[in-house]
Design a protein around this motif. Structure first.
Motif, PDB file in Angstrom:
ATOM      1  N   TRP A 144      76.586  -4.414  37.019  1.00 12.42           N
ATOM      2  CA  TRP A 144      77.193  -4.876  38.264  1.00 12.42           C
ATOM      3  C   TRP A 144      78.688  -4.625  38.303  1.00 12.42           C
ATOM      4  O   TRP A 144      79.232  -4.216  39.324  1.00 12.42           O
TER       5      TRP A 144
ATOM      6  N   ALA B 126      70.703  -3.286  44.069  1.00  7.61           N
ATOM      7  CA  ALA B 126      69.504  -4.043  44.420  1.00  7.61           C
ATOM      8  C   ALA B 126      68.265  -3.421  43.776  1.00  7.61           C
ATOM      9  O   ALA B 126      67.368  -4.137  43.312  1.00  7.61           O
TER      10      ALA B 126
ATOM     11  N   VAL C 199      68.062  -4.402  40.184  1.00  8.29           N
ATOM     12  CA  VAL C 199      67.573  -5.768  39.981  1.00  8.29           C
ATOM     13  C   VAL C 199      66.085  -5.744  39.608  1.00  8.29           C
ATOM     14  O   VAL C 199      65.611  -6.559  38.812  1.00  8.29           O
TER      15      VAL C 199
ATOM     16  N   LYS D 298      64.174 -11.998  43.710  1.00  9.91           N
ATOM     17  CA  LYS D 298      64.966 -10.773  43.533  1.00  9.91           C
ATOM     18  C   LYS D 298      65.618 -10.357  44.854  1.00  9.91           C
ATOM     19  O   LYS D 298      66.772  -9.917  44.877  1.00  9.91           O
TER      20      LYS D 298
ATOM     21  N   ALA E 175      69.635 -10.169  45.332  1.00  8.24           N
ATOM     22  CA  ALA E 175      70.248  -8.933  45.835  1.00  8.24           C
ATOM     23  C   ALA E 175      71.061  -9.199  47.095  1.00  8.24           C
ATOM     24  O   ALA E 175      72.148  -8.626  47.286  1.00  8.24           O
TER      25      ALA E 175
ATOM     26  N   SER F  91      74.966  -8.532  47.581  1.00  6.18           N
ATOM     27  CA  SER F  91      75.462  -7.687  48.673  1.00  6.18           C
ATOM     28  C   SER F  91      76.521  -8.427  49.485  1.00  6.18           C
ATOM     29  O   SER F  91      77.513  -7.832  49.919  1.00  6.18           O
TER      30      SER F  91
ATOM     31  N   ALA G 206      70.476  -4.224  50.919  1.00  6.97           N
ATOM     32  CA  ALA G 206      70.063  -4.855  49.667  1.00  6.97           C
ATOM     33  C   ALA G 206      68.542  -5.038  49.647  1.00  6.97           C
ATOM     34  O   ALA G 206      67.883  -4.811  48.626  1.00  6.97           O
TER      35      ALA G 206
ATOM     36  N   VAL H  70      65.789  -3.349  46.936  1.00 12.03           N
ATOM     37  CA  VAL H  70      64.762  -4.025  46.139  1.00 12.03           C
ATOM     38  C   VAL H  70      63.403  -3.380  46.403  1.00 12.03           C
ATOM     39  O   VAL H  70      62.626  -3.130  45.476  1.00 12.03           O
TER      40      VAL H  70
END
Length: 275
Positions: free
Chosen positions: A17, A88, A91, A118, A122, A126, A174, A178
């Protein structure tokens, strides 16, 4: 909430990150320089030389003070959305990269709860990136606008609407990230694929649609809004721009992609073998 906190802890416990955060800063600076040059050109008499009537209308709208300002106050969106999408996706892909996916799903058998957590983590990440870039823009944009002899425009509702919609764009990307991470479980594969599709796909589709427009008419250009990064850019325009669909069309397209990614990602995660 415990699952969301656990996902945030997973993010904080890796170097990814803050590495992406450090990458974001020079990209934001590059975007600011490009937007500064572009705005300076739009406000100069040379911008209208040899332009067609349609181009003149578009440039005149883009050169309006409120549109110049909204472009600068949402500076860095193109690269920022790419970074958020990649983070994302990571993640999800981190679970497979570090081989913790099986343990995670065994501890919490309801897989949809994990995927929703998740998504939530995310979205929070974001929002953090949006807040940081917005803070930088609120510092830098007035300086650039002053150099262009344009007021700060902070009294214009369109400016704050664009800033808010920019935050919505970060959140939606985001969710897209994911969903993409569920589809492409390889961390390296997801990073390379998503970056390539985002950058080359955006410019490639724009070029292709431009060629089709030359043959079938300018109405074809409006189809570019179906490309997610272009839809994001349309969302944050200060006023309605000639030859472009309304802002709400861009928002609707992006929300549609996010909904599909969210539902499809959750469904696949529930049914796919993680061993």
């Amino acid at each position: 909430m415990n699952l969301v906190r656990a996902e945030l802890l997973k993010i904080r416990s890796t170097n990814t990150w803050w590495i992406f955060g450090l990458i974001t800063l020079p990209l934001w600076g590059l975007a600011l320089l490009i937007n500064w040059i572009q705005s300076n050109f739009l406000l100069s008499p040379a911008a209208t030389e040899g332009a067609s009537a349609d181009d003149l209308a578009q440039m005149a709208a883009a050169a309006e003070s409120v549109n110049v300002a909204t472009n600068l106050y949402t500076n860095g969106q193109f690269f920022g959305l790419l970074i958020v999408m990649l983070l994302a996706a990571i993640v999800v892909t981190n679970e497979y990269f570090h081989q913790t996916a099986t343990t995670t799903f065994l501890v919490t058998p309801r897989r949809e709860s994990i995927i929703i957590a998740k998504f939530a983590a995310a979205v929070i990440l974001s929002a953090l990136f949006w807040l940081i870039t917005t803070a930088l823009n609120l510092i830098a944009a007035p300086i650039v606008l002053s150099s262009l002899d344009v007021g700060t425009q902070l009294g214009e509702p369109a400016v704050w609407r664009a800033i808010g919609l920019n935050g919505l764009a970060y959140v939606l990307w985001a969710i897209l990230g994911v969903g993409a991470g569920v589809l492409i479980r390889s961390q390296i594969g997801a990073t390379i694929t998503l970056s390539t599709v985002y950058i080359l796909g955006t410019f490639g589709v724009a070029l292709f649609v431009g060629l089709l427009a030359d043959k079938f008419g300018d109405w074809v250009n409006k189809l570019q809004v179906l490309v997610p990064p272009i839809a994001s850019g349309l969302m944050i325009s200060g006023t309605e721009l000639p030859g472009n669909p309304p802002r709400w069309v861009g928002a609707l397209v992006l929300i549609g992609y996010a909904l599909v990614a969210g539902v499809l990602g959750t469904w696949i995660a529930k049914r796919r073998d993680v061993s």
